[in-house]
Design a protein around this motif. Structure first.
Motif, PDB file in Angstrom:
ATOM      1  N   LEU A  97       8.339   3.066   5.781  1.00  0.00           N
ATOM      2  CA  LEU A  97       7.491   4.220   5.487  1.00  0.00           C
ATOM      3  C   LEU A  97       8.306   5.505   5.489  1.00  0.00           C
ATOM      4  O   LEU A  97       8.127   6.364   4.617  1.00  0.00           O
ATOM      5  CB  LEU A  97       6.358   4.311   6.511  1.00  0.00           C
ATOM      6  N   GLU A  98       9.213   5.649   6.451  1.00  0.00           N
ATOM      7  CA  GLU A  98      10.022   6.873   6.539  1.00  0.00           C
ATOM      8  C   GLU A  98      10.878   7.062   5.292  1.00  0.00           C
ATOM      9  O   GLU A  98      11.007   8.179   4.773  1.00  0.00           O
ATOM     10  CB  GLU A  98      10.908   6.824   7.780  1.00  0.00           C
ATOM     11  N   LYS A  99      11.460   5.975   4.787  1.00  0.00           N
ATOM     12  CA  LYS A  99      12.295   6.062   3.595  1.00  0.00           C
ATOM     13  C   LYS A  99      11.459   6.371   2.350  1.00  0.00           C
ATOM     14  O   LYS A  99      11.870   7.150   1.492  1.00  0.00           O
ATOM     15  CB  LYS A  99      13.060   4.758   3.398  1.00  0.00           C
ATOM     16  N   ALA A 100      10.276   5.759   2.270  1.00  0.00           N
ATOM     17  CA  ALA A 100       9.423   5.934   1.089  1.00  0.00           C
ATOM     18  C   ALA A 100       8.785   7.311   1.040  1.00  0.00           C
ATOM     19  O   ALA A 100       8.641   7.902  -0.041  1.00  0.00           O
ATOM     20  CB  ALA A 100       8.338   4.857   1.071  1.00  0.00           C
ATOM     21  N   MET A 151       0.827  -1.207   0.000  1.00  0.00           N
ATOM     22  CA  MET A 151       0.000   0.000   0.000  1.00  0.00           C
ATOM     23  C   MET A 151       0.859   1.253   0.000  1.00  0.00           C
ATOM     24  O   MET A 151       0.555   2.239  -0.690  1.00  0.00           O
ATOM     25  CB  MET A 151      -0.942  -0.030   1.209  1.00  0.00           C
ATOM     26  N   ILE A 152       1.951   1.240   0.761  1.00  0.00           N
ATOM     27  CA  ILE A 152       2.880   2.375   0.772  1.00  0.00           C
ATOM     28  C   ILE A 152       3.457   2.602  -0.618  1.00  0.00           C
ATOM     29  O   ILE A 152       3.558   3.737  -1.098  1.00  0.00           O
ATOM     30  CB  ILE A 152       4.011   2.124   1.794  1.00  0.00           C
ATOM     31  N   ASP A 153       3.814   1.505  -1.295  1.00  0.00           N
ATOM     32  CA  ASP A 153       4.443   1.602  -2.615  1.00  0.00           C
ATOM     33  C   ASP A 153       3.460   2.008  -3.716  1.00  0.00           C
ATOM     34  O   ASP A 153       3.855   2.622  -4.705  1.00  0.00           O
ATOM     35  CB  ASP A 153       5.069   0.257  -2.994  1.00  0.00           C
ATOM     36  N   SER A 154       2.191   1.641  -3.561  1.00  0.00           N
ATOM     37  CA  SER A 154       1.224   1.782  -4.651  1.00  0.00           C
ATOM     38  C   SER A 154       0.696   3.196  -4.828  1.00  0.00           C
ATOM     39  O   SER A 154       0.317   3.582  -5.940  1.00  0.00           O
ATOM     40  CB  SER A 154       0.042   0.822  -4.428  1.00  0.00           C
TER      41      SER A 154
END
Length: 344
Positions: A299-302, A246-249
């Motif tokens: 999440l922090e990196k993305a 979900m973070i990536d999408s």
């Protein structure tokens, strides 16, 4: 073209799939044969699910189709349903759940009208009901304070979602081509993919219609159910996988045009992160603590700005206090939510 394709993922579902299928057949109001029921037998081996699916197809040719595949999990079954769907709209109904006939009458009337238009509504939403059959209780989850009623609307017209008012797979009917055009494909052999199904397509939704009808009946009570606390803990790695996808999408806020939709999706992802933290603290182990740090680091990196906003919400702050008291607070918050929202 059919009006609606109903996909039913089935895995060793022989004991309860008939009730589900019968409830969907009742949605063919007027016997127009403009619905299809896609029974996806996901490699069932422990019962006669496959034979039952074939028998339903024989009894209702042109409406029911049996699709057989090797076991790939719930996501693979939904993917297969979407691949074979010929309906203008697409609805997933789990094999132990059912649809309410009275509620579906007005919804089907609307979907049939939309199917004749060049630009039909992208997303149709209705209420769902937690049916705790063994307890004899039910809890209706509605969106009356969130969505306008009686007309089509956009995200900019949406009100404030309460803490328990997330869109679930139970409450949504997507336009089929929208799901295909956004490239939706759920991961195989993974639970909790319904979160991806109701999250990833949302930025592509431009028009919405809400029905204040108790459309979907969600059965709760089986010991092996994916929302069972012990089961969820055993599948915590799959929860982490879904959250990463979900973070990536969706890149918030860049991929979202509406500020109100952005806020909703941020809150949804915040809830997913909270669940990850809570279930990684059900047992105090070094491995769980490492995984909890990793998902927050991911999440922090993305998305550093999104990470700061989500990490500093009251709930996520509380469930990540790095002490035993913090761990206990997280467990307390989970069990309180359990009682309030009736989700388990």
């Amino acid at each position: 073209m059919k009006t609606v394709s109903f996909a039913i993922p089935c895995y060793n579902s022989a004991d309860y799939m008939d009730t589900c299928i019968e409830s969907i057949l009742e949605c063919d109001f007027g016997n127009r044969n403009d619905i299809e029921i896609l029974i996806v037998d996901d490699g069932s081996t422990k019962d006669n699910t496959a034979e039952k699916a074939d028998e339903w197809e024989r009894r209702h040719p042109g409406i029911v189709r049996a699709i057989h595949q090797e076991n790939g999990g719930h996501g693979a079954a939904v993917n297969a349903g979407l691949e074979h769907a010929t309906g203008r709209y697409f609805k997933v109904v789990d094999s132990d759940d059912w649809l309410d006939r009275e509620a579906m009458e007005s919804i089907m009337r609307y979907l049939r009208m939309q199917s004749e238009l060049k630009d039909p509504t992208d997303l149709v939403i209705a209420n769902y009901v937690y049916e705790k059959v063994h307890e004899g209780t039910r809890t209706v989850m509605n969106y009356r304070n969130v969505f306008p009623r009686g007309r089509e609307f956009t995200w900019d017209e949406v009100g404030h979602f309460g803490q328990s008012q997330y869109l679930l797979m139970h409450s949504v009917i997507y336009r089929t081509d929208l799901l295909r055009d956004c490239g939706l494909k759920l991961p195989e052999h993974t639970f909790y993919v319904d979160n991806i199904f109701v999250y990833v397509p949302l930025p592509h939704v431009k028009t919405i219609r809400y029905f204040d009808e108790n459309m979907y009946r969600y059965f709760i009570g089986r010991e092996d159910q994916s929302v069972n606390e012990q089961v969820m803990y055993s599948r915590r790695d799959q929860q982490l996988r879904v959250t990463r996808l979900m973070i990536d999408s969706v890149n918030l806020p860049d991929d979202v045009e509406s500020r109100k939709l952005e806020k909703y999706m941020e809150n949804y992802l915040s809830m997913m992160m909270c669940i990850c933290s809570i279930f990684l603290r059900l047992e105090k182990t070094e491995d769980n603590e490492r995984k909890r740090a990793e998902i927050w680091g991911y999440l922090e990196k993305a998305n550093p700005a999104l990470y700061k906003r989500i990490r500093h919400t009251v709930l996520n702050w509380g469930t990540n206090i790095p002490t035993e008291a913090g761990r206990q607070f997280g467990l307390f918050a989970y069990h309180l939510a359990q009682k309030i929202f009736k989700f388990n």
